[in-house]
Design a protein around this motif. Structure first.
Motif, PDB file in Angstrom:
ATOM      1  N   ILE A 106      -0.700  -5.042  10.520  1.00 18.98           N
ATOM      2  CA  ILE A 106      -1.389  -6.090   9.759  1.00 18.98           C
ATOM      3  C   ILE A 106      -0.446  -7.267   9.520  1.00 18.98           C
ATOM      4  O   ILE A 106      -0.503  -7.925   8.485  1.00 18.98           O
ATOM      5  CB  ILE A 106      -1.985  -5.569   8.440  1.00 18.98           C
ATOM      6  CG1 ILE A 106      -0.925  -4.880   7.586  1.00 18.98           C
ATOM      7  CG2 ILE A 106      -3.149  -4.628   8.709  1.00 18.98           C
ATOM      8  CD1 ILE A 106      -1.418  -4.546   6.175  1.00 18.98           C
ATOM      9  N   SER A 338      -1.429  -0.844   8.306  1.00 21.44           N
ATOM     10  CA  SER A 338      -2.434  -0.042   7.614  1.00 21.44           C
ATOM     11  C   SER A 338      -2.445   1.312   8.304  1.00 21.44           C
ATOM     12  O   SER A 338      -2.599   1.372   9.525  1.00 21.44           O
ATOM     13  CB  SER A 338      -3.810  -0.695   7.694  1.00 21.44           C
ATOM     14  OG  SER A 338      -4.807   0.179   7.197  1.00 21.44           O
ATOM     15  N   THR A 396      -2.872 -11.019  -1.177  1.00 24.64           N
ATOM     16  CA  THR A 396      -4.143 -10.417  -0.772  1.00 24.64           C
ATOM     17  C   THR A 396      -5.123 -10.288  -1.932  1.00 24.64           C
ATOM     18  O   THR A 396      -6.153  -9.618  -1.794  1.00 24.64           O
ATOM     19  CB  THR A 396      -3.908  -9.029  -0.151  1.00 24.64           C
ATOM     20  OG1 THR A 396      -3.069  -8.257  -1.021  1.00 24.64           O
ATOM     21  CG2 THR A 396      -3.264  -9.132   1.219  1.00 24.64           C
ATOM     22  N   VAL A 418      -6.190  -8.024   7.522  1.00 21.29           N
ATOM     23  CA  VAL A 418      -6.058  -6.838   6.677  1.00 21.29           C
ATOM     24  C   VAL A 418      -7.309  -5.961   6.746  1.00 21.29           C
ATOM     25  O   VAL A 418      -7.227  -4.760   7.041  1.00 21.29           O
ATOM     26  CB  VAL A 418      -5.748  -7.232   5.222  1.00 21.29           C
ATOM     27  CG1 VAL A 418      -5.710  -5.989   4.330  1.00 21.29           C
ATOM     28  CG2 VAL A 418      -4.415  -7.973   5.150  1.00 21.29           C
TER      29      VAL A 418
END
Length: 715
Positions: A106, A338, A396, A418
């Motif tokens: 990511i 991730s 984020t 993401v």
């Protein structure tokens, strides 16, 4: 149990059954005794394992009843002993779970140019990811733009072009460029602003032939093109735009930044460079869009004095005062991922996720879980999303009381990078599930300390929980491990501006290198009030990795049993501040110019006033508790920045069970303090709520309320 051992046991059972049937088939009138499995119908079948329920059908010969009964009883007894002895061994040897792991990068795409790192409100100027890579020297440049895979530049009245991607910077002459102040490109043509304020255009196919097509404001100094809009800016904070698809210019005026010396654009944003070495960005046409800082000369990762900007294939280039060409890129360690572990038993599947970000809010997680459910039919309670809480990943989530560039995430990074990365990790893990055995082990590593309750250092959980996945056949092993410590150091020098998974990334890499495995997951524990003992991600990461390896080298407890999952919400009603209280607090902080904390408090007051005016004040502050039981192992995750007391409290309820407690799960929208933090007015108990833009702090009995609910539910 090894495959050879399982094969041996299967063979022994088959031989015993064969012998049994051979002895039962006796000659007189070819009458015999059959064992038939229910629903099977295969008389005398020798395949294994046998059905759990077996029907015995007897056909009697003309031998004496007593002799027949004796032989039948003896033989049945022998075979049942074999079956009862061997079948449990075989069934226990078969993996009870199917497990798959995956990881998806990511890292932000280079087309995003520069992003703000989350987690810190300091320095006030910001922490941006852009750095400049030296590509080599060029002649003195007075104007610059990009087109497709070329850079066009004006030097001493001549127009040149070059391919910036090669190892050597070879200039090719294109034609004359007298009196040209700034250039831009659109649909294969060059546009120019000259020192007379005229807009010129030339095609590139038949040689350079500049033609006047309009006038800009006389104060304009630079131009660029975004989509079909030509933009012109002056150095006094004004910006004009006009549609190049129209036959005549109709300039629309808006605001720019002061002291602009260069403009550039990609497919989404305008970028403005000032003579103070600051780059700003804006998304024209987007609601409430404003110019925000994107980078600045911080003398750590950016030391160059850039005078021109240009875009080529979505990449930012700059030329310095010393006439050196630079390529802009994110400064990164390249380890943001991730990671997913999917575990299935019978009809129940759960997915445990490790995401290398500072935090994600419940709105984003809700959208994510909805997509997973629609695609894979896995309910929200079975999706456990844990943020590692690295303070070195791009923003984020919303931080509405922070500096403006830090207040909102870049939408392309959050959703394209993401979210899509998480969804792919889930899909890959589910697709890769194979039979496996799970084991649990616990060690201890003093990688942190209680930073807040300094007189209570016993309130620190040094547990290192490790889950070992042992795949059947050739698939090897993978691991999940958990510890509780803020990933916040080091903040010195260039590291403060570098994208990094911090110590969790270091620990994962070391564990994988030393075990010859891939796809290790790290889950963040109840680390809300825990900082690292050591000032360095590599020291902390190695300490943690060493303990994970030590746990793997010791006997571990096998995990077995069904899977269950639960997602509970505990709501705390909000008592907001009154208008008078907000007004007084704002006045108390408004005259402290340059004080990051005071400026944060002013922004908080303005946010609360807006909520009151619009009638949008939050009515509650929910805490989510996600519980996943995988056999005899319980994984419990609290939302928010969970402090140590919650993890220790849950473990005290069931001291004889295998329990791992995580924070930062499914929502990171504030701290989750205990009564001790609130009573002592620590950062976790008070000031952090202003940073997070919460309407108030939690009540003093928050930990008692939550822990009592966890105990009473006994999920």
């Amino acid at each position: 149990m090894s495959e050879n051992k399982k094969s041996l046991l299967s063979g022994e059972l088959a031989i015993s059954i064969k012998r049994f049937f051979a002895k039962l088939r006796f000659a007189q009138n070819d009458k015999y005794l059959d064992i038939v499995g229910e629903g099977d119908g295969n008389s005398g079948a020798t395949s294994v394992p046998l059905p759990s329920s077996t029907t015995i059908i007897c056909c009697h010969s003309e031998r004496s009843e007593e002799s027949l009964i004796f032989h039948q009883t003896r033989m049945i007894k022998n075979i049942l002993i074999s079956v009862l002895t061997l079948i449990p061994l075989l069934s226990n040897s078969q993996p009870g779970y199917r497990v798959g792991t995956s990881q998806v990068g990511i890292e932000p795409d280079q087309s995003l140019i520069s992003l703000h790192l989350g987690g810190y409100g300091a320095p006030k100027e910001g922490r941006f990811t852009l750095q400049w890579i030296n590509k080599g020297s060029v002649p003195e440049v007075s104007a610059l733009c990009g087109m497709k895979d070329r850079l066009y530049l004006v030097s001493k009245g001549e127009l040149f072009f070059m391919n910036p991607f090669g190892n050597s910077l070879k200039l090719s002459k294109a034609g004359k460029a007298d009196n040209i102040r700034s250039i831009a490109s659109f649909k294969g043509e060059l546009y120019a602003l000259n020192f007379n304020g005229e807009i010129l255009k030339t095609k590139l196919t038949d040689g350079i032939k500049w033609k006047k097509i309009g006038l800009a404001d006389p104060s304009s100094v630079v131009i660029t093109v975004l989509n079909n809009q030509l933009f012109a800016a002056n150095d006094q904070g004004s910006l004009w735009s006009t549609d190049l698809t129209k036959s005549t210019f109709a300039w629309i005026k808006s605001e720019s930044v002061n002291k602009t010396i260069s403009l550039a654009a990609n497919s989404r944003k305008l970028f403005a460079l000032t003579d103070e070495d600051v780059i700003y960005q804006i998304e024209p046409g987007k609601k409430d869009s404003k110019w925000l800082k994107a980078a600045y000369k911080n003398n750590q990762t950016i030391k160059e004095d850039i005078k021109h900007l240009a875009m080529v294939n979505g990449r930012l280039y700059g030329i310095s005062m010393e006439n050196v060409l630079y390529l802009g890129e994110h400064r990164t360690e390249g380890n943001l991922t991730s990671r997913a572990m999917a575990i299935k038993s019978e009809e129940q599947t759960v997915v445990i996720l490790n995401v290398d970000v500072c935090g994600l809010n419940d709105t984003f997680i809700g959208l994510l879980k909805k997509e997973v459910f629609l695609k894979h039919h896995i309910p929200a309670a079975a999706i456990f999303v844990n943020s590692t809480h690295t303070h070195f990943a791009p923003v984020t989530q919303n931080w509405l009381t922070w500096q403006e560039p830090n207040q909102r995430p870049d939408s392309a990074f959050l959703y394209s990078t993401v979210k899509n990365g998480i969804l792919k990790a889930v899909a890959d893990a589910l697709k890769g599930m194979v039979p496996a055995e799970l084991s649990f082990g616990r060690g201890a590593a003093d990688i942190g300390y209680n930073r807040s309750l300094k007189d209570h250092q016993e309130i620190y959980d040094n547990a290192v929980d490790v889950i070992k996945v042992n795949y059947s056949g050739k698939y090897g092993e993978s691991f999940l491990f958990m510890a509780a410590c803020h990933p916040v150091f080091s903040t010195a020098g260039t590291l403060h501006f570098t994208i990094s998974a911090n110590y969790p990334g270091v620990a994962r890499k070391l564990v994988e290198e030393r075990t010859g495995t891939t796809n290790s997951l790290f889950l963040q524990g109840t680390a809300g009030d825990v900082n690292p003992r050591d000032n360095g991600e590599y020291i902390t990461g190695e300490k943690l990795a060493n303990e994970v390896i030590a746990v793997l080298d010791r006997p571990m407890t096998k995990i077995s049993g069904p899977i269950t999952c639960f997602l509970d919400t505990i709501n705390f009603p909000v008592t907001p501040w009154s208008r008078e209280e907000i007004k007084a607090y704002r006045a108390e902080n408004s005259d402290k110019v340059g004080d990051v904390y005071a400026e944060k408090n002013v922004k908080w007051c303005d946010l609360m006033s807006k909520y009151i005016d619009e009638g949008t004040m939050p009515k509650s502050m929910p805490v989510y508790v996600n519980t996943i039981n995988i056999g005899n192992w319980k994984l419990l995750g609290f939302s928010r920045e969970t402090t140590t007391g919650y993890g220790l409290g849950v473990k005290k309820f069931w001291p004889d069970k295998l329990i791992s407690v995580a924070g930062y799960t499914n929502d990171v929208s504030s701290y989750l303090p205990t009564h001790m933090h609130i009573e002592q007015g620590t950062y976790e108990g008070k000031d952090s709520f202003f940073w997070y833009g919460m309407p108030n702090i939690f009540p003093k009995n928050v930990d008692e309320t939550i822990l009592d609910r966890v105990k009473s539910l006994e999920r």
